[in-house]
Design a protein around this motif. Structure first.
Motif, short mmCIF file in Angstrom:
data_model
loop_
_atom_site.label_atom_id
_atom_site.label_comp_id
_atom_site.label_asym_id
_atom_site.label_seq_id
_atom_site.Cartn_x
_atom_site.Cartn_y
_atom_site.Cartn_z
N ILE A 4 0.88 -1.18 0.00
CA ILE A 4 0.00 0.00 0.00
C ILE A 4 0.91 1.23 0.00
O ILE A 4 1.64 1.47 0.97
CB ILE A 4 -0.92 0.04 1.23
CG1 ILE A 4 -1.65 -1.30 1.41
CG2 ILE A 4 -1.89 1.20 1.11
CD1 ILE A 4 -2.66 -1.61 0.34
N LYS A 32 -8.30 -2.09 -3.98
CA LYS A 32 -7.58 -1.05 -4.71
C LYS A 32 -8.38 -0.47 -5.87
O LYS A 32 -8.27 0.74 -6.17
CB LYS A 32 -6.25 -1.59 -5.21
CG LYS A 32 -5.27 -1.90 -4.08
CD LYS A 32 -3.90 -2.29 -4.62
CE LYS A 32 -2.89 -2.49 -3.50
NZ LYS A 32 -1.53 -2.77 -3.98
N HIS A 34 -8.65 2.27 -2.79
CA HIS A 34 -7.66 2.45 -1.73
C HIS A 34 -6.26 2.14 -2.30
O HIS A 34 -5.72 1.06 -2.13
CB HIS A 34 -7.97 1.53 -0.55
CG HIS A 34 -7.08 1.77 0.64
ND1 HIS A 34 -7.20 2.89 1.43
CD2 HIS A 34 -6.06 1.05 1.17
CE1 HIS A 34 -6.29 2.85 2.40
NE2 HIS A 34 -5.59 1.73 2.26
N LYS A 52 -3.57 4.39 -1.82
CA LYS A 52 -2.55 5.02 -0.98
C LYS A 52 -3.05 5.06 0.47
O LYS A 52 -4.26 5.08 0.72
CB LYS A 52 -2.25 6.45 -1.44
CG LYS A 52 -1.28 6.55 -2.61
CD LYS A 52 -0.91 8.00 -2.87
CE LYS A 52 0.08 8.12 -4.03
NZ LYS A 52 1.40 7.56 -3.69
N THR A 53 -2.11 5.04 1.40
CA THR A 53 -2.49 5.20 2.80
C THR A 53 -3.13 6.58 2.99
O THR A 53 -2.73 7.56 2.36
CB THR A 53 -1.26 5.09 3.72
OG1 THR A 53 -0.31 6.09 3.36
CG2 THR A 53 -0.62 3.71 3.60
N LEU A 63 -7.60 -0.87 7.14
CA LEU A 63 -7.49 -2.07 6.30
C LEU A 63 -8.40 -3.20 6.79
O LEU A 63 -8.96 -3.94 5.99
CB LEU A 63 -6.04 -2.54 6.23
CG LEU A 63 -5.14 -1.73 5.29
CD1 LEU A 63 -3.68 -2.12 5.47
CD2 LEU A 63 -5.56 -1.93 3.83
#
Length: 318
Positions: free
Chosen positions: A150, A280, A285, A287-288, A300
């Motif tokens: 990630i 993703k 999602h 990137k953090t 997560l």
């Protein structure tokens, strides 16, 4: 002369097309086990004290808004803005514009912090999986093990003037990545993620193994990064299948038999990519969102819980 605006509810009822967002939210409305999740959070949720005060937002509204945040990759301020903009999202959250309060960004942030503080996102993940087990969806016979990176923002143009110190760099192929890792154990039959662990990116995939197995496996499947003679020997009992891809000896080439075995393992392992694709691509999602491992780890667990429900939603709706 401008047209007189219709009432929002009437205008929505007259629509001839159901949007993809509405279709998605209708499906998730049907498959999320609302009752058991609300019961899980309720003991930790603030209530109006004996001295009164402003009542808290309804717990179910806040949980629904939190799920919307995760499905659509919304920050706290953006979640508030989107609730004003989107009739479909307000309807999902049970909010009627003009009649109900819309939670502001601080209220949304405080609810997320509540979940983090009491480790409730891990409990949500476990409870969703228990719900799926009750429905007979997870068979727990074989486990697919894998990890994904990630990405975290590598820029130093922030308040701290530095990159996140809890993230790290790792090389994959010829490319370098900065961020963290999500390590998963996935049910070989259903594709449901039953185990999740997180680490900084520089931790090698093979260092996270035991945490991803539930202990009842008759088969395990993984890529070459998990090769281990000790683990293979410990797992080698009659009836068990060691499905870790074969690795060529240093300076040598892979035997044709091992090449065929690897092709078979790769076909079985393909299912482990499905949860990553949902997180993703479907939920965006990539990137953090927060600094530090703890907050991102908490998110997560929620994402993979919701990803499990999305993955098997057709079976649940039947």
């Amino acid at each position: 002369m401008p047209k007189q605006p219709a009432f929002p509810g009437l205008r929505d009822a007259m629509k001839k097309k159901v949007t993809r967002r509405e279709q998605f939210l209708t499906e998730m409305e049907a498959v999320v086990p609302w009752g058991r999740l609300l019961a899980l959070i309720a003991p930790h949720y603030p209530k109006v004290g004996p001295k009164g005060g402003r009542p808290a937002m309804p717990l179910e509204t806040m949980l629904r808004v939190y799920f919307l945040q995760n499905w659509y990759a919304l920050s706290d301020p953006m979640a508030e803005e989107t609730l004003y903009d989107s009739e479909a999202m307000r309807r999902f959250a049970g909010i009627e514009l003009g009649d109900d309060r819309i939670p502001d960004e601080t209220t949304i942030l405080n609810f997320r912090h509540l979940l983090e503080r009491h480790a409730l996102t891990e409990a949500i993940f476990a409870d969703v999986n228990a719900h799926l087990a009750d429905k007979g969806i997870t068979l727990r016979s074989g486990t697919l093990v894998d990890a994904t990176i990630i990405d975290a923002p590598s820029s130093t143009k922030n308040k701290a003037k530095a990159r996140d110190p809890e993230m790290s760099s790792t090389k994959k192929g010829n490319d370098w990545y900065f961020g963290m890792k999500a390590h998963v154990g996935v049910d070989a039959d259903s594709g449901v993620t039953h185990s999740l662990e997180t680490s900084t990116a520089k931790v090698h995939d093979s260092q996270v193994w035991d945490e991803l197995l539930h202990g009842e496996e008759t088969s395990v499947w993984a890529d070459k990064g998990y090769v281990s003679a000790d683990r293979e020997a410990a797992f080698a009992v009659p009836g068990n299948v060691w499905g870790v891809m074969r690795k060529a000896p240093k300076g040598g080439s892979l035997h044709p038999v091992d090449e065929r075995i690897n092709r078979i393992i790769a076909m079985v392992r393909a299912k482990v990519e499905h949860p990553f694709r949902i997180i993703k691509r479907q939920f965006g999602h990539v990137k953090t969102r927060y600094r530090g491992l703890a907050k991102n780890r908490a998110q997560l667990f929620t994402l993979f819980a919701l990803g499990n429900l999305f993955l098997v939603r057709r079976r649940l709706m039947v």
